[in-house]
Design a protein around this motif. Sequence first.
Motif, PDB file in Angstrom:
ATOM      1  N   GLY A 198      30.624  44.988  52.633  1.00  0.00           N
ATOM      2  CA  GLY A 198      29.780  45.996  52.737  1.00  0.00           C
ATOM      3  C   GLY A 198      28.559  45.829  51.752  1.00  0.00           C
ATOM      4  N   GLY A 199      29.121  46.147  50.576  1.00  0.00           N
ATOM      5  CA  GLY A 199      28.136  45.976  49.383  1.00  0.00           C
ATOM      6  C   GLY A 199      27.214  44.636  49.383  1.00  0.00           C
ATOM      7  N   PHE A 200      28.105  43.738  49.868  1.00  0.00           N
ATOM      8  CA  PHE A 200      27.180  42.291  49.573  1.00  0.00           C
ATOM      9  C   PHE A 200      26.273  42.182  50.689  1.00  0.00           C
ATOM     10  N   GLY A 201      26.567  42.866  52.145  1.00  0.00           N
ATOM     11  CA  GLY A 201      25.650  42.640  53.139  1.00  0.00           C
ATOM     12  C   GLY A 201      24.443  43.632  52.849  1.00  0.00           C
ATOM     13  N   TYR A 202      24.652  44.779  52.021  1.00  0.00           N
ATOM     14  CA  TYR A 202      23.516  45.606  51.826  1.00  0.00           C
ATOM     15  C   TYR A 202      22.618  44.939  50.841  1.00  0.00           C
ATOM     16  N   GLY A 203      23.292  44.452  49.582  1.00  0.00           N
ATOM     17  CA  GLY A 203      22.358  43.916  48.543  1.00  0.00           C
ATOM     18  C   GLY A 203      21.674  42.569  49.205  1.00  0.00           C
ATOM     19  N   VAL A 204      22.202  41.767  49.804  1.00  0.00           N
ATOM     20  CA  VAL A 204      21.355  40.436  50.129  1.00  0.00           C
ATOM     21  C   VAL A 204      20.380  41.017  51.250  1.00  0.00           C
ATOM     22  N   PHE A 205      20.887  41.694  52.468  1.00  0.00           N
ATOM     23  CA  PHE A 205      19.747  41.736  53.390  1.00  0.00           C
ATOM     24  C   PHE A 205      18.978  42.908  53.201  1.00  0.00           C
ATOM     25  N   SER A 206      19.282  43.812  52.427  1.00  0.00           N
ATOM     26  CA  SER A 206      18.033  44.965  52.146  1.00  0.00           C
ATOM     27  C   SER A 206      16.958  44.299  51.623  1.00  0.00           C
ATOM     28  N   THR A 207      17.024  43.407  51.042  1.00  0.00           N
ATOM     29  CA  THR A 207      15.492  42.508  50.404  1.00  0.00           C
ATOM     30  C   THR A 207      14.757  42.111  51.746  1.00  0.00           C
ATOM     31  N   VAL A 208      15.552  41.765  52.772  1.00  0.00           N
ATOM     32  CA  VAL A 208      14.625  41.557  53.918  1.00  0.00           C
ATOM     33  C   VAL A 208      13.853  42.571  54.344  1.00  0.00           C
ATOM     34  N   MET A 209      14.291  43.785  54.232  1.00  0.00           N
ATOM     35  CA  MET A 209      13.620  45.104  54.746  1.00  0.00           C
ATOM     36  C   MET A 209      12.547  45.393  54.066  1.00  0.00           C
ATOM     37  N   LEU A 210      12.286  45.028  52.941  1.00  0.00           N
ATOM     38  CA  LEU A 210      10.765  45.124  52.288  1.00  0.00           C
ATOM     39  C   LEU A 210       9.631  44.178  52.329  1.00  0.00           C
ATOM     40  N   GLN A 211       8.601  44.724  52.848  1.00  0.00           N
ATOM     41  CA  GLN A 211       7.443  43.968  52.821  1.00  0.00           C
ATOM     42  C   GLN A 211       6.805  43.768  51.346  1.00  0.00           C
ATOM     43  N   VAL A 212       7.518  43.089  50.785  1.00  0.00           N
ATOM     44  CA  VAL A 212       6.816  42.714  49.236  1.00  0.00           C
ATOM     45  C   VAL A 212       6.538  41.317  49.471  1.00  0.00           C
ATOM     46  N   ASN A 213       5.060  40.925  49.875  1.00  0.00           N
ATOM     47  CA  ASN A 213       4.441  39.728  49.905  1.00  0.00           C
ATOM     48  C   ASN A 213       3.627  39.300  48.702  1.00  0.00           C
ATOM     49  N   ASN A 214       3.070  38.134  48.967  1.00  0.00           N
ATOM     50  CA  ASN A 214       2.085  37.479  47.967  1.00  0.00           C
ATOM     51  C   ASN A 214       0.821  37.498  48.481  1.00  0.00           C
ATOM     52  N   PRO A 215      -0.286  38.137  48.510  1.00  0.00           N
ATOM     53  CA  PRO A 215      -0.276  39.558  47.752  1.00  0.00           C
ATOM     54  C   PRO A 215       0.248  40.597  48.355  1.00  0.00           C
ATOM     55  N   ILE A 216       0.633  41.670  47.724  1.00  0.00           N
ATOM     56  CA  ILE A 216       1.048  42.881  48.342  1.00  0.00           C
ATOM     57  C   ILE A 216      -0.190  43.666  49.132  1.00  0.00           C
ATOM     58  N   HIS A 217       0.183  43.958  50.502  1.00  0.00           N
ATOM     59  CA  HIS A 217      -0.935  44.722  51.018  1.00  0.00           C
ATOM     60  C   HIS A 217      -0.514  46.035  51.380  1.00  0.00           C
ATOM     61  N   TYR A 218      -1.217  46.732  52.018  1.00  0.00           N
ATOM     62  CA  TYR A 218      -0.854  48.275  52.667  1.00  0.00           C
ATOM     63  C   TYR A 218       0.349  48.074  53.439  1.00  0.00           C
ATOM     64  N   TYR A 219       1.230  48.827  53.417  1.00  0.00           N
ATOM     65  CA  TYR A 219       2.507  48.709  54.330  1.00  0.00           C
ATOM     66  C   TYR A 219       2.105  49.417  55.579  1.00  0.00           C
ATOM     67  N   ASN A 220       2.551  48.374  56.627  1.00  0.00           N
ATOM     68  CA  ASN A 220       2.254  48.965  58.202  1.00  0.00           C
ATOM     69  C   ASN A 220       3.637  49.588  58.688  1.00  0.00           C
ATOM     70  N   ASP A 221       3.381  50.868  58.854  1.00  0.00           N
ATOM     71  CA  ASP A 221       4.600  51.683  59.374  1.00  0.00           C
ATOM     72  C   ASP A 221       5.202  50.882  60.495  1.00  0.00           C
ATOM     73  N   ILE A 222       4.266  50.561  61.690  1.00  0.00           N
ATOM     74  CA  ILE A 222       4.784  50.201  62.792  1.00  0.00           C
ATOM     75  C   ILE A 222       5.555  48.567  62.588  1.00  0.00           C
ATOM     76  N   SER A 223       4.875  47.845  61.592  1.00  0.00           N
ATOM     77  CA  SER A 223       5.448  46.459  61.256  1.00  0.00           C
ATOM     78  C   SER A 223       7.003  46.656  60.842  1.00  0.00           C
ATOM     79  N   LEU A 224       7.042  47.684  59.890  1.00  0.00           N
ATOM     80  CA  LEU A 224       8.150  47.966  59.057  1.00  0.00           C
ATOM     81  C   LEU A 224       9.345  48.546  60.181  1.00  0.00           C
ATOM     82  N   LEU A 225       9.148  49.567  60.990  1.00  0.00           N
ATOM     83  CA  LEU A 225      10.001  49.825  61.860  1.00  0.00           C
ATOM     84  C   LEU A 225      10.217  48.902  63.091  1.00  0.00           C
TER      85      LEU A 225
END
Length: 734
Positions: A499-526
């Motif tokens: 479970g810790g491995f699943g959290y550590g690996v896939f939690s990075t997919v849940m963040l909208q940290v792109n290049n460049p970083i834009h304002y976060y879209n709540d609808i896109s995140l949800l």
Amino acid sequence: MRYQMPRTPQPGVGTHMLSSLTRHFSDDAQWAALRTTAAFSARALLSVAIALFLAFSFQLQSPMSSVTTVMIVANPTVGALVSKSVWRVIGTIIGASISVGLMAVFVQSPALYFMGLSATVGLACMAATFLRLFRAYAAVLTGYTIVIISAPAFDDPDGIFLSAMSRLSAVVVGIVTTAAVFMVTSPRRSDTLFVQIHGLFRDTVSYILAFHQGYTNVPAQNPDALPGSTFRALPTNFHDSRAAMLARIGRLSDAVEYAATDNYDISVREREIRAGLARLSGIVASYHPHTITASDTEQDRMVHAEIVSMLQFLMDRTADRTLESCWMEGCARIRHTRDLMIAQARETHSPQSLLFLDDIQDLLGQIETALQDLSRRGSAGRRLRLQPYLEWPTALRNGARGMLITMSACLIWYVLHWTAAPTMMLYVVAAASLLSTLPSASRAAGLMAAGTALGVPAGLLCHTYLLPQIDGYPLLWLSLCIMLLPGIWLQFHPKFGVGGFGYGVFSTVMLQVNNPIHYYNDISLLNGWMALLMGCIMLVLSFRVILPPNHRLDAARLVTSLTRSLRRLALSGRRQGREWLVWENLQLQKVLRLAMRLSFFARAAMIHEYIDAALATLSLGRLVERIRMLAASPDITGAQQVAIYDALDTFSELAHNPLLTAAGLRRAAGVLCPPDAITLRPPAQVEAMACLMQAARIIQDIPGFLDQRGPLQWAEDYPAAHRPPLAAVRTESG
């Protein structure tokens, strides 16, 4: 006013935390484990910082892919990390090539593309089940890379090659960074591993010593054995200590293979060391109830005393000296004891004592060879190449699960036109491939899904309270550290590691940290979080509901495989020679998997019965090999040789009527040397007779295990499934 008695103050949460911290600092073992976990976490987070910084500097399209790579590749053992990284690069290259090929062939046919993708992921899951250690990550990354490269290119198929190059660049950045950080900050000393090998050899000798000191007068039937059992049982602590020793040898063997990746001293002796460890596992496995075949006579007590003296000699010599400096003395002492056993065998008049002495001679030979393999380069073990056991039913089931979950995700995307469906596909393909590398994928599926699901609220907190506060890269890295640290830390917990491995690996997919970083879209995140939660549900349904495991059937197949291998060995018509250890190690892998399958549905007493019977088949195979060797001796007459081969031919009935095979072995033993003529026959005839009688005795004790209609071969709702585990199904005549 009512008077109340004063209450005794109860410890609160703070008191419990304080006591826990105090215990960690006061206990040396827990303090060492805490330091190891903290050091690994610090290295992993430092790797994340450097990898993400380089990904931003190189203007990569998906910089968080480098962070995901760090979380997958990071390993406390540097050799394992290097091996994992190399195979991850190989898998990424293969996946990128297949992704470009599939898109080029099926660019105008989405349905055919989905079918090709599902078939490829299914084959990758099968390969991940078969491959050992971190070679499996080449298969994992093959399917995972196809999806992550293809998904962005569906709107623009012409950009598939650039997408592949971007993905490969992010992976290489993460791998190189992690490898550099861990290799610079982790000490790599071969002497530490040699100390572990030295300690394991001494512990194995101590294990055998305790066996001869503590189990010399075990009753013919332990009171705790299952009703109706014909097999000699031993106390529970014996089974537990044996299982712990086998698991420890397996872990050290993996550590040697890891260390050989980046350590010259280990690499030049890898084969000898792994062969020696395999021999130690065979020695530990050999000490099951069939080893105690002697009666409690004065002669037998003298034999036990001599074995104890020899083992104590090895313990004394290796107490403060390396194996390399004392192996010649140890081997000489073992040979001296073996000569005494041979002399005792020539003088004995008891067939039962003869069987016991015959066992001891063989086991002494194993100890001597193991000591040679572990202590010097160029021993016989260098010519051996151990083979992994390929469990086809499990691989096919994991392949079907991978195909099913990939096709389901593709159809959901195709039918619903869901913009977040590529995220769901990315998760289900990666998780299914990763689960296929584990011994019990269905059991780990729930933990993997739960760990991933916990990343959703963590991602919400990170986007709500942490990321809006950042104004530079240091704060961004600090925010990622706060989010990733729980997953990294839990990977060291044996119960929550998956479970810790699943959290550590896939939690990075849940963040909208792109290049460049834009304002976060709540609808896109949800939308993305809903896709990941949907993927978690699909993962659990695929692995635990639609295609659940049948542990009883898997255990029955392993038992059948053991019997079939034994039958082939007896009927092969040739000796294994140096390859014997390869055969024995392959069967021992089956026994360890059998123990795991039985643990899911059987009682402890039943597990002990079946594992003892499975280990007895290894002893039976060793006896078959020795019988074939003795048949070529000049002391064996033509008629006796014919009798031996006729007895081996009865192994064709081993799975249909084991007692018939036992009767054939007893007849051949009578032809070679009647019990009243032991002192009058040549040693080869006497030894062959002892081996035949011992083999017949083992088969007589475990007919229900060997028979293809034994209790384990029936479904749980059949009455035949509840017969005594090892009792005979039919008589000798059938």
